[in-house]
Design an enzyme around this catalytic site. Structure first.
Site, PDB file in Angstrom:
ATOM      1  N   THR A 194      -2.356  -5.799   4.497  1.00 53.41           N
ATOM      2  CA  THR A 194      -2.968  -4.405   4.414  1.00 53.41           C
ATOM      3  C   THR A 194      -4.394  -4.526   4.318  1.00 53.41           C
ATOM      4  O   THR A 194      -4.994  -5.255   3.475  1.00 53.41           O
ATOM      5  CB  THR A 194      -2.262  -3.686   2.936  1.00 53.41           C
ATOM      6  OG1 THR A 194      -0.785  -4.108   3.338  1.00 53.41           O
ATOM      7  CG2 THR A 194      -2.701  -2.239   2.934  1.00 53.41           C
ATOM      8  N   ARG A 222      10.812   2.959   7.230  1.00 50.80           N
ATOM      9  CA  ARG A 222      10.425   2.539   5.822  1.00 50.80           C
ATOM     10  C   ARG A 222       8.972   2.741   5.739  1.00 50.80           C
ATOM     11  O   ARG A 222       8.241   2.676   6.813  1.00 50.80           O
ATOM     12  CB  ARG A 222      10.671   0.755   5.546  1.00 50.80           C
ATOM     13  CG  ARG A 222      10.166   0.165   4.373  1.00 50.80           C
ATOM     14  CD  ARG A 222       8.574  -0.275   4.584  1.00 50.80           C
ATOM     15  NE  ARG A 222       8.513  -1.172   3.583  1.00 50.80           N
ATOM     16  CZ  ARG A 222       6.956  -1.589   3.046  1.00 50.80           C
ATOM     17  NH1 ARG A 222       6.170  -1.164   4.108  1.00 50.80           N
ATOM     18  NH2 ARG A 222       6.823  -2.223   1.968  1.00 50.80           N
ATOM     19  N   VAL A 223       8.377   3.330   4.357  1.00 51.55           N
ATOM     20  CA  VAL A 223       7.177   3.643   4.136  1.00 51.55           C
ATOM     21  C   VAL A 223       6.790   2.638   3.049  1.00 51.55           C
ATOM     22  O   VAL A 223       7.606   2.765   2.095  1.00 51.55           O
ATOM     23  CB  VAL A 223       6.932   4.976   3.966  1.00 51.55           C
ATOM     24  CG1 VAL A 223       5.503   5.511   3.496  1.00 51.55           C
ATOM     25  CG2 VAL A 223       7.296   5.772   5.055  1.00 51.55           C
ATOM     26  N   GLY A 224       5.794   1.862   3.241  1.00 54.53           N
ATOM     27  CA  GLY A 224       5.158   1.218   1.888  1.00 54.53           C
ATOM     28  C   GLY A 224       4.385   2.041   1.029  1.00 54.53           C
ATOM     29  O   GLY A 224       4.391   3.088   0.919  1.00 54.53           O
ATOM     30  N   ASP A 225       3.620   1.335   0.152  1.00 50.86           N
ATOM     31  CA  ASP A 225       2.638   1.893  -0.742  1.00 50.86           C
ATOM     32  C   ASP A 225       1.428   2.711   0.072  1.00 50.86           C
ATOM     33  O   ASP A 225       0.873   3.365  -0.700  1.00 50.86           O
ATOM     34  CB  ASP A 225       2.179   0.707  -1.718  1.00 50.86           C
ATOM     35  CG  ASP A 225       1.749  -0.503  -1.271  1.00 50.86           C
ATOM     36  OD1 ASP A 225       2.145  -0.865  -0.191  1.00 50.86           O
ATOM     37  OD2 ASP A 225       0.632  -0.965  -1.917  1.00 50.86           O
ATOM     38  N   GLY A 246       0.170  -6.059  -0.789  1.00 54.28           N
ATOM     39  CA  GLY A 246       1.342  -6.880  -1.087  1.00 54.28           C
ATOM     40  C   GLY A 246       2.504  -6.065  -0.954  1.00 54.28           C
ATOM     41  O   GLY A 246       2.682  -5.124  -0.190  1.00 54.28           O
ATOM     42  N   GLY A 248       4.926  -3.134  -1.026  1.00 51.24           N
ATOM     43  CA  GLY A 248       4.705  -1.886  -1.411  1.00 51.24           C
ATOM     44  C   GLY A 248       5.740  -1.369  -2.388  1.00 51.24           C
ATOM     45  O   GLY A 248       5.176  -0.535  -3.192  1.00 51.24           O
TER      46      GLY A 248
HETATM   47  N1  GLY Z   1       1.403  -2.928   0.948  1.00 54.51           N
HETATM   48  C1  GLY Z   1       1.659  -2.684   2.363  1.00 54.51           C
HETATM   49  C2  GLY Z   1       3.168  -2.409   2.500  1.00 54.51           C
HETATM   50  O1  GLY Z   1       4.030  -2.885   1.700  1.00 54.51           O
HETATM   51  O2  GLY Z   1       3.474  -1.881   3.300  1.00 54.51           O
END
Ligand code: GLY
Length: 333
Positions: A194, A222-225, A246, A248
């Site tokens: 990221t 899926r959506v991360g942080d 890292g 998310g």
């Molecule tokens: N940190 C990015 C993700 O987990 O997608």
């Protein structure tokens, strides 16, 4: 102030310059980015910062740069999800707490520019999936091919043989590729890198941006942080700004970057604030934390910066008037 006190202070020359006389000067402009691939990202942002431009334009330029250049983990060259589709997440936030974000965006080259458009032209903060793509196309962005990059295609074919997804510690930094090189692994395993950056401009205003293709072989949808304000990015112009890299899901669970900024508000240094956020993740589930990586980078209003990670291996890049270098983050475990 009463007259007597004023005269007393005046005799020391203090009344005319009550605060700045003794306060440390602010380190600005400055930009910090996740990973060593943040060096050229910082350079792109610096072109704007050094010309007295706004921090929001600088972080946008940095994100555009990496979306154009890196394969594997940012932009359309990134690794796909488990259905073989590249989906992109990005967000941007400025000194007024204006923010825009896209998640699960397909076939658009510059998700960060779509996030900026969301921020500048809509009453909303986050657009996702088909809606985000529709918005992009309506605003003149071109629909690109859905075909995977050569490296992503090969890695995906290999992955399909095992069809097994396990997040790996330091997958971002496992192989020594040297500065600025995209991170690929000999075994073709997915890399995940990221790009998050935060900057302060000559006016002392803070902004941040994040862009990623997310975790390789994630579930579709899926959506991360990264595109979540308060998780992958948070800016409070009175206090500071932070971004993360890292796993998310773990960052979302503690509202990671918002937590870091709140610790800075309490007086913690950027590094100490990042450490406190990492400790929260570890405390929640120490056994699980031992198997994953999260790293935070942060900056405060004085232009002081710092980072902390759960595991060894996290690095970050800094550019200011006095430095241009990669730093190794301290870590907890
Ligand atoms: N940190 C990015 C993700 O987990 O997608």
């Amino acid at each position: 102030m009463d007259r007597k006190k004023f005269l007393r202070l005046s005799s020391f020359g203090l009344a005319a310059f009550p605060m700045p006389l003794f306060s440390k000067s602010v380190n600005k402009p400055i930009v910090i980015s996740t990973w060593d691939s943040g060096m050229p990202v910082n350079a792109a942002a610096w072109k704007i910062l050094s010309a007295n431009g706004k921090s929001v334009d600088a972080v946008e330029a940095g994100a555009v740069y990496i979306e154009d250049t890196i394969d594997c983990c940012v932009g359309l060259g990134g690794f796909p999800d488990r259905d073989g589709i590249v989906t992109l997440d990005a967000c941007i936030m400025d000194e007024h707490a204006n923010c825009g974000s896209v998640a699960g965006l397909e076939q658009i080259k510059h998700p960060i520019l779509v996030a900026r458009k969301v921020m500048d032209t809509t009453p909303h903060v986050i657009l996702v999936g088909q809606g985000a793509q529709q918005f992009a196309l309506q605003n003149g962005f071109k629909k690109e091919s859905a075909e995977l990059s050569e490296s992503a295609k090969n890695a995906y074919k290999d992955w399909l043989k095992k069809n097994d997804y396990k997040p790996e510690i330091n997958i971002e930094n496992k192989k020594e590729n040297g500065p600025f090189a995209p991170h690929f692994f000999e075994d073709g395993s997915p890399n995940h890198d990221t790009m998050g950056l935060v900057a302060m401009d000559v006016d002392g205003n803070l902004s941040g941006a994040v862009t990623t293709s997310g975790m390789a072989y994630k579930m579709h949808g899926r959506v991360g942080d990264s595109p979540i304000i308060g998780a992958g990015l948070f800016v409070d112009n009175e206090v500071g700004a932070a971004t993360s890299s890292g796993l998310g899901e773990e960052v979302i669970r503690i509202c990671g970057t918002h937590t870091v900024v709140e610790y800075m508000r309490q007086g913690y240094s950027p590094e100490a604030a990042c450490k406190k956020a990492c400790e929260r993740i570890v405390k929640r589930d120490p056994k699980k934390a031992a198997t994953l990586q999260v790293g935070f980078v942060a900056m405060n209003k004085k232009g002081e910066y710092g980072a902390y990670a759960i595991q060894k291996g996290f690095v970050f890049s800094v550019k200011s008037n006095t430095e241009n270098q990669i730093h190794t983050s301290k870590y907890l475990l």
